[in-house]
Design a protein around this motif. Structure first.
Motif, short mmCIF file in Angstrom:
data_model
loop_
_atom_site.label_atom_id
_atom_site.label_comp_id
_atom_site.label_asym_id
_atom_site.label_seq_id
_atom_site.Cartn_x
_atom_site.Cartn_y
_atom_site.Cartn_z
N GLU A 46 6.35 -5.48 -2.68
CA GLU A 46 5.58 -4.75 -3.69
C GLU A 46 4.37 -4.01 -3.13
OE1 GLU A 46 7.59 -8.19 -5.83
OE2 GLU A 46 6.70 -7.80 -3.86
N LEU A 55 7.09 9.54 -4.23
CA LEU A 55 7.35 8.21 -4.78
C LEU A 55 6.09 7.34 -4.85
CD1 LEU A 55 10.74 7.36 -3.01
CD2 LEU A 55 10.39 8.15 -5.36
N HIS A 57 4.00 7.09 -7.01
CA HIS A 57 3.79 6.55 -8.36
C HIS A 57 4.38 5.16 -8.53
CE1 HIS A 57 8.02 7.33 -9.57
NE2 HIS A 57 7.93 8.35 -8.73
N LEU A 58 5.22 4.73 -7.57
CA LEU A 58 5.83 3.40 -7.65
C LEU A 58 4.86 2.29 -7.23
CD1 LEU A 58 9.26 4.19 -5.92
CD2 LEU A 58 8.78 4.16 -8.37
N GLU A 63 2.62 2.44 -11.21
CA GLU A 63 3.70 1.93 -12.07
C GLU A 63 4.13 0.50 -11.71
OE1 GLU A 63 6.94 4.63 -11.94
OE2 GLU A 63 5.81 6.31 -12.78
N THR A 65 6.47 -0.47 -9.59
CA THR A 65 7.93 -0.59 -9.58
C THR A 65 8.50 -0.43 -8.17
OG1 THR A 65 8.06 1.77 -10.14
CG2 THR A 65 8.22 0.20 -11.96
N LEU A 66 7.64 -0.55 -7.17
CA LEU A 66 8.11 -0.37 -5.79
C LEU A 66 9.13 -1.43 -5.40
CD1 LEU A 66 8.02 1.07 -3.09
CD2 LEU A 66 6.01 -0.32 -2.48
N HIS A 69 12.56 -0.52 -6.44
CA HIS A 69 13.05 0.57 -5.60
C HIS A 69 13.47 0.05 -4.23
CE1 HIS A 69 13.35 4.87 -4.52
NE2 HIS A 69 13.01 4.46 -3.32
N THR A 255 11.13 4.60 2.02
CA THR A 255 9.73 4.55 1.58
C THR A 255 8.84 3.90 2.63
OG1 THR A 255 9.98 2.39 0.47
CG2 THR A 255 10.36 4.39 -0.86
#
Length: 302
Positions: A46, A55, A57-58, A63, A65-66, A69, A255
């Motif tokens: 995370e 990306l 924003h993850l 957000e 939400t990593l 992903h 990422t």
């Protein structure tokens, strides 16, 4: 029902991508040879740095939400390596990436902003018992994890070492939690390492190729704090034929890993030599070295 492979390897890593960086070629090699390969990842990653601007924003402070992903990235990486048995310790989301900051001495340490379910703060017996169940199910002869410093100080790597070490002990205790399966003794344990001589050779090749940005600050002839002296190594998996699969797995972790830089622009021969060789220290078991003093098979002697 499929037959249980004769050789079974269990890897305990901290975050998605750690497995591909340090052990990708080894995993691909043993899968191709028909061994059972099981990966346990302890967190969802995370708190990882996001290298793809689109990306960001993850991130956990946006957000958050990593992890989901990176779960997909891990699945893609495992498909590239051929690994079909990969799990999260205690299930996805049980433990969070603890995060890290860099100490002035150049190694990682825990930061001030730590999530409530951080793996670093996990109860050792609780986390180890979750791994005991996997060990007794899979019954591996060989386990791979990190050394006591997590190779570079990352708190989750250190905790993965502690959990794997304790779980290995508990799994073999004849009277411990028999509801989790029949006790199982793991014969050999290895710690992921980086050969000092190979690391220096790699850095020289990178600099000679004109790359002055990759691994910035590291002098090929100076101190290499994350490297392991060659005399401390017990095994070396030399598998350049699986380097392409490792690169594909690294690409999957987009990422976290930049694979389009100068380092990956080395000649195919040079790149395969660098990426296809993985080194290990032995932490448990009797080594069975070859003529060069190193094991070329982690199952040697079993």
């Amino acid at each position: 029902m499929s037959e249980t492979p004769d050789r079974r390897l269990l890897l305990v890593h901290a975050h998605p991508d750690d497995e591909s960086i340090g052990t990708g070629a080894t995993m691909a090699k043993y899968v191709a040879e028909g061994a059972g390969v099981t990966l346990v990842t302890c967190t969802g990653g995370e708190r990882g740095e996001i290298l793809v601007p689109a990306l960001t924003h993850l991130a956990h402070d946006q957000e958050d939400t990593l992890a989901e992903h990176r779960r997909g990235e891990l699945a893609e990486a495992m498909a590239a390596l051929g690994v079909t048995d990969h799990r999260f310790l205690g299930g996805f989301g049980r433990f969070s990436d603890s995060g890290m900051v860099w100490h002035e001495d150049g190694h990682a340490v825990i930061g001030d902003d730590v999530p409530g379910n951080a793996f670093w703060n996990a109860d050792l017996t609780e986390a180890a018992t979750l791994l005991v169940e996997v060990i007794r199910e899979v019954r591996p002869q060989v386990l791979i994890t990190y050394d006591q410093f997590g190779n570079y100080g990352h708190p989750d790597h250190i905790q993965a070492h502690r959990v794997a070490t304790y779980a290995t002990h508990l799994a073999a205790v004849p009277t411990y939690r028999l509801d989790l399966g029949t006790p199982w003794e793991i014969a050999k344990i290895y710690w992921v390492s980086r050969s000092e001589s190979r690391w220096r050779h790699t850095l020289h090749a990178i600099r000679e190729a004109g790359d002055t940005t990759s691994f910035r600050g590291l002098d090929p002839d100076g101190p290499l704090p994350m490297a392991t002296p060659d005399q401390d190594l017990a095994a070396e998996i030399d598998a350049p034929e699986y380097a392409d699969r490792k690169v594909a797995a690294l690409h999957a972790h987009r990422t976290q890993i930049e694979v389009d830089g100068p380092f990956f622009a080395l000649s195919n021969r040079e790149g395969n030599e660098v990426l296809g060789v993985e080194s290990f220290r032995i932490a448990k078991g009797t080594p069975a070295p070859g003529p060069d003093g190193l094991e070329s098979d982690l199952f040697a002697g079993l």
